[in-house]
Design a protein around this motif. Structure first.
Motif, PDB file in Angstrom:
ATOM      1  N   PRO A 115       4.143  53.421 -14.685  1.00 31.82           N
ATOM      2  CA  PRO A 115       2.854  53.182 -14.032  1.00 31.82           C
ATOM      3  C   PRO A 115       1.769  52.883 -15.064  1.00 31.82           C
ATOM      4  N   THR A 116       0.802  52.068 -14.675  1.00 33.26           N
ATOM      5  CA  THR A 116      -0.290  51.712 -15.575  1.00 33.26           C
ATOM      6  C   THR A 116      -1.377  52.780 -15.587  1.00 33.26           C
ATOM      7  N   GLN A 117      -2.286  52.682 -16.491  1.00 30.41           N
ATOM      8  CA  GLN A 117      -3.464  53.531 -16.615  1.00 30.41           C
ATOM      9  C   GLN A 117      -3.117  54.999 -16.796  1.00 30.41           C
ATOM     10  N   GLY A 118      -1.976  55.285 -17.404  1.00 30.27           N
ATOM     11  CA  GLY A 118      -1.631  56.652 -17.782  1.00 30.27           C
ATOM     12  C   GLY A 118      -1.180  57.577 -16.668  1.00 30.27           C
ATOM     13  N   CYS A 119      -1.074  57.079 -15.433  1.00 33.15           N
ATOM     14  CA  CYS A 119      -0.647  57.986 -14.355  1.00 33.15           C
ATOM     15  C   CYS A 119       0.879  58.101 -14.354  1.00 33.15           C
ATOM     16  N   ILE A 120       1.371  59.190 -13.809  1.00 36.00           N
ATOM     17  CA  ILE A 120       2.813  59.434 -13.758  1.00 36.00           C
ATOM     18  C   ILE A 120       3.221  59.588 -12.296  1.00 36.00           C
ATOM     19  N   ALA A 121       4.052  58.679 -11.818  1.00 39.85           N
ATOM     20  CA  ALA A 121       4.503  58.735 -10.424  1.00 39.85           C
ATOM     21  C   ALA A 121       5.714  59.648 -10.313  1.00 39.85           C
ATOM     22  N   GLY A 122       5.526  60.918 -10.636  1.00 37.08           N
ATOM     23  CA  GLY A 122       6.630  61.869 -10.657  1.00 37.08           C
ATOM     24  C   GLY A 122       7.152  62.247  -9.289  1.00 37.08           C
ATOM     25  N   GLY A 123       6.273  62.286  -8.280  1.00 29.59           N
ATOM     26  CA  GLY A 123       6.688  62.724  -6.951  1.00 29.59           C
ATOM     27  C   GLY A 123       7.741  61.834  -6.324  1.00 29.59           C
ATOM     28  N   LEU A 124       7.530  60.545  -6.384  1.00 26.91           N
ATOM     29  CA  LEU A 124       8.485  59.595  -5.808  1.00 26.91           C
ATOM     30  C   LEU A 124       9.811  59.651  -6.550  1.00 26.91           C
ATOM     31  N   PHE A 125       9.765  59.696  -7.874  1.00 29.55           N
ATOM     32  CA  PHE A 125      10.977  59.758  -8.679  1.00 29.55           C
ATOM     33  C   PHE A 125      11.754  61.042  -8.372  1.00 29.55           C
ATOM     34  N   VAL A 155      17.049  54.150 -22.080  1.00 27.41           N
ATOM     35  CA  VAL A 155      17.041  52.927 -21.292  1.00 27.41           C
ATOM     36  C   VAL A 155      18.058  51.933 -21.843  1.00 27.41           C
ATOM     37  N   ALA A 156      18.894  51.405 -20.959  1.00 25.10           N
ATOM     38  CA  ALA A 156      19.855  50.383 -21.374  1.00 25.10           C
ATOM     39  C   ALA A 156      19.105  49.092 -21.660  1.00 25.10           C
ATOM     40  N   PRO A 157      19.524  48.354 -22.682  1.00 23.43           N
ATOM     41  CA  PRO A 157      18.825  47.101 -23.001  1.00 23.43           C
ATOM     42  C   PRO A 157      18.927  46.099 -21.859  1.00 23.43           C
ATOM     43  N   ASP A 158      17.902  45.276 -21.721  1.00 23.01           N
ATOM     44  CA  ASP A 158      17.859  44.210 -20.713  1.00 23.01           C
ATOM     45  C   ASP A 158      17.953  44.715 -19.280  1.00 23.01           C
ATOM     46  N   THR A 159      17.378  45.888 -19.020  1.00 27.53           N
ATOM     47  CA  THR A 159      17.334  46.385 -17.636  1.00 27.53           C
ATOM     48  C   THR A 159      15.886  46.606 -17.243  1.00 27.53           C
ATOM     49  N   SER A 160      15.659  46.701 -15.959  1.00 27.79           N
ATOM     50  CA  SER A 160      14.307  46.983 -15.469  1.00 27.79           C
ATOM     51  C   SER A 160      14.333  48.244 -14.617  1.00 27.79           C
ATOM     52  N   LEU A 161      15.098  49.238 -15.047  1.00 26.67           N
ATOM     53  CA  LEU A 161      15.258  50.459 -14.265  1.00 26.67           C
ATOM     54  C   LEU A 161      14.163  51.488 -14.509  1.00 26.67           C
ATOM     55  N   VAL A 162      13.373  51.308 -15.547  1.00 29.47           N
ATOM     56  CA  VAL A 162      12.319  52.264 -15.840  1.00 29.47           C
ATOM     57  C   VAL A 162      11.019  51.772 -15.218  1.00 29.47           C
ATOM     58  N   ILE A 163      10.372  52.642 -14.453  1.00 29.95           N
ATOM     59  CA  ILE A 163       9.082  52.313 -13.862  1.00 29.95           C
ATOM     60  C   ILE A 163       8.017  52.996 -14.708  1.00 29.95           C
ATOM     61  N   SER A 166       6.930  58.617 -23.138  1.00 28.23           N
ATOM     62  CA  SER A 166       7.444  57.243 -23.078  1.00 28.23           C
ATOM     63  C   SER A 166       8.407  56.924 -24.205  1.00 28.23           C
ATOM     64  N   GLU A 167       8.115  57.412 -25.402  1.00 28.06           N
ATOM     65  CA  GLU A 167       8.977  57.138 -26.549  1.00 28.06           C
ATOM     66  C   GLU A 167      10.360  57.764 -26.351  1.00 28.06           C
TER      67      GLU A 167
END
Length: 108
Positions: free
Chosen positions: A55-65, A45-53, A38-39
């Motif tokens: 996921p909560t609880q430590g899971c990584i939604a790598g397949g969809l990405f 990440v560009a400032p003031d964007t919401s392009l990064v998803i 995450s760091e």
């Protein structure tokens, strides 16, 4: 011999968006790329964007990405995206963070 040939498996993975066809006999499977924490991702990440998803609880939604990346990179995609380059190296090309640019078309 199994039910599927390597060619059949490749066609199946391309059809479900798991592999991008870059050009003849050149493919990219984003799921095989290195993963950024995450760091590290926040550096891109560009400032003031919401392009990064994130996921909560430590899971990584790598397949969809990865399927989205494969779709954007495939020549059959109408929007003509490509990976941003810094000379001959990709600017950011990881399993969970890829920098794209839209190719300009000369057609009117």
């Amino acid at each position: 011999e199994g039910l599927f040939t390597p060619h059949d498996i490749l066609e199946l993975l391309v059809s479900v968006g798991a592999i991008a066809v870059i050009r003849d006999s050149v493919y990219l499977m984003p799921a095989l790329l290195h993963h950024l924490n995450s760091e590290q991702v926040s550096m891109y990440v560009a400032p003031d964007t919401s392009l990064v998803i994130r996921p909560t609880q430590g899971c990584i939604a790598g397949g969809l990405f990865c399927c989205l990346v494969a779709h954007l990179l495939s020549p059959s995609n109408l929007s003509s995206w490509k990976v941003c380059m810094d000379g001959d190296k990709p600017l950011c090309l990881y399993r969970n963070c890829i920098t794209f640019e839209l190719q300009r078309s000369t057609e009117i």
